[in-house]
Design an enzyme around this catalytic site. Structure first.
Site, PDB file in Angstrom:
ATOM      1  N   GLY A  39       0.843  -1.183   0.000  1.00 16.23           N
ATOM      2  CA  GLY A  39       0.000   0.000   0.000  1.00 16.23           C
ATOM      3  C   GLY A  39       0.883   1.239   0.000  1.00 16.23           C
ATOM      4  O   GLY A  39       1.900   1.281  -0.689  1.00 16.23           O
ATOM      5  N   CYS A  40       0.530   2.205   0.784  1.00 16.68           N
ATOM      6  CA  CYS A  40       1.256   3.469   0.867  1.00 16.68           C
ATOM      7  C   CYS A  40       2.738   3.259   1.148  1.00 16.68           C
ATOM      8  O   CYS A  40       3.104   2.714   2.186  1.00 16.68           O
ATOM      9  CB  CYS A  40       0.636   4.318   1.973  1.00 16.68           C
ATOM     10  N   PHE A  41       3.599   3.731   0.233  1.00 12.01           N
ATOM     11  CA  PHE A  41       5.019   3.519   0.476  1.00 12.01           C
ATOM     12  C   PHE A  41       5.552   4.355   1.626  1.00 12.01           C
ATOM     13  O   PHE A  41       6.537   4.003   2.252  1.00 12.01           O
ATOM     14  CB  PHE A  41       5.878   3.643  -0.783  1.00 12.01           C
ATOM     15  N   TRP A  42       4.882   5.470   1.949  1.00 12.63           N
ATOM     16  CA  TRP A  42       5.303   6.249   3.116  1.00 12.63           C
ATOM     17  C   TRP A  42       5.242   5.389   4.379  1.00 12.63           C
ATOM     18  O   TRP A  42       6.147   5.419   5.217  1.00 12.63           O
ATOM     19  CB  TRP A  42       4.396   7.450   3.335  1.00 12.63           C
ATOM     20  N   TYR A 180      -2.448  11.393   8.108  1.00 11.30           N
ATOM     21  CA  TYR A 180      -2.802  10.463   7.029  1.00 11.30           C
ATOM     22  C   TYR A 180      -2.890   9.031   7.553  1.00 11.30           C
ATOM     23  O   TYR A 180      -3.873   8.333   7.323  1.00 11.30           O
ATOM     24  CB  TYR A 180      -1.772  10.538   5.888  1.00 11.30           C
TER      25      TYR A 180
END
Length: 197
Positions: A39-42, A180
């Site tokens: 999912g979100c690479f962050w 987020y």
């Protein structure tokens, strides 16, 4: 949700350039690299950098056919992280087990509030040994959860580094990142799935 946050702050400034991100991923010749899509690479970057034996994790794209993908245009690619690690301190199998416990491996439509193909999960391998370790980690995750894990095992063809703005986002934009991650419900769902497992 993340696209709105990104669009709102894109004009501010990039924390790193792609060239400096690439340079930071190069190091000791004893360092190995693993690639995971969660999912979100962050969020994946933040999770993996907590581990002893792991270096500076790099956000990027993999799995698609398009050359030079960008955040705005990466059709077919998944958001991924490249995890440099010291095999004398942590193994690929240990990274794979850790990876499963920080995603929702039952969701084939995206991860948490991020929906669509580019946010789906994937465990990339480059060698037969990595494939065997990934397969064993997936089987263990299915055993623990008692459900079918939809995360595919994918041969790594090429890793593309994401724009500098995305590198170390959780460090350079800690408040926005926390808002987020919390708003997306990532930790809540991971805890619901894995608990103390």
């Amino acid at each position: 949700m993340r696209r709105l946050i990104f669009a709102a702050i894109l004009g501010l400034s990039s924390a790193l350039s792609a060239a400096s991100a690439e340079a930071s991923s190069v190091g000791d010749e004893n360092i190995a690299k693993a690639v995971f899509a969660g999912g979100c690479f962050w969020c994946m970057e933040a999770d993996f950098e907590k581990l002893d034996g792991v270096g500076d994790v790099i956000s990027g794209y993999a799995g698609g056919l398009m050359d030079n993908p960008t955040y705005e245009r990466h059709d077919g690619h998944l958001e991924v992280v490249q995890v440099p690690y010291d095999p004398s301190k942590i193994t690929y199998r240990e990274l794979a087990d850790y990876f499963f416990r920080h995603i929702d491996p039952l969701d084939d439509k995206g991860q948490f509030c991020d929906r669509g193909h580019s946010y789906t999960t994937g465990l990339f391998y480059s060698t037969a040994e990595e494939y065997d370790a990934a397969k064993a980690a997936k089987a263990e995750a299915e055993k623990v959860l008692g459900e079918t894990v939809v995360t595919p095992l994918l041969e790594l063809k090429k890793f593309w580094i994401a724009e500098g703005f995305h590198q170390d986002y959780y460090k350079t934009n800690p408040l926005r990142y926390k808002l987020y991650r919390t708003g997306c419900g990532r930790d809540r769902r991971v805890n619901q799935l894995w608990g103390d497992k």
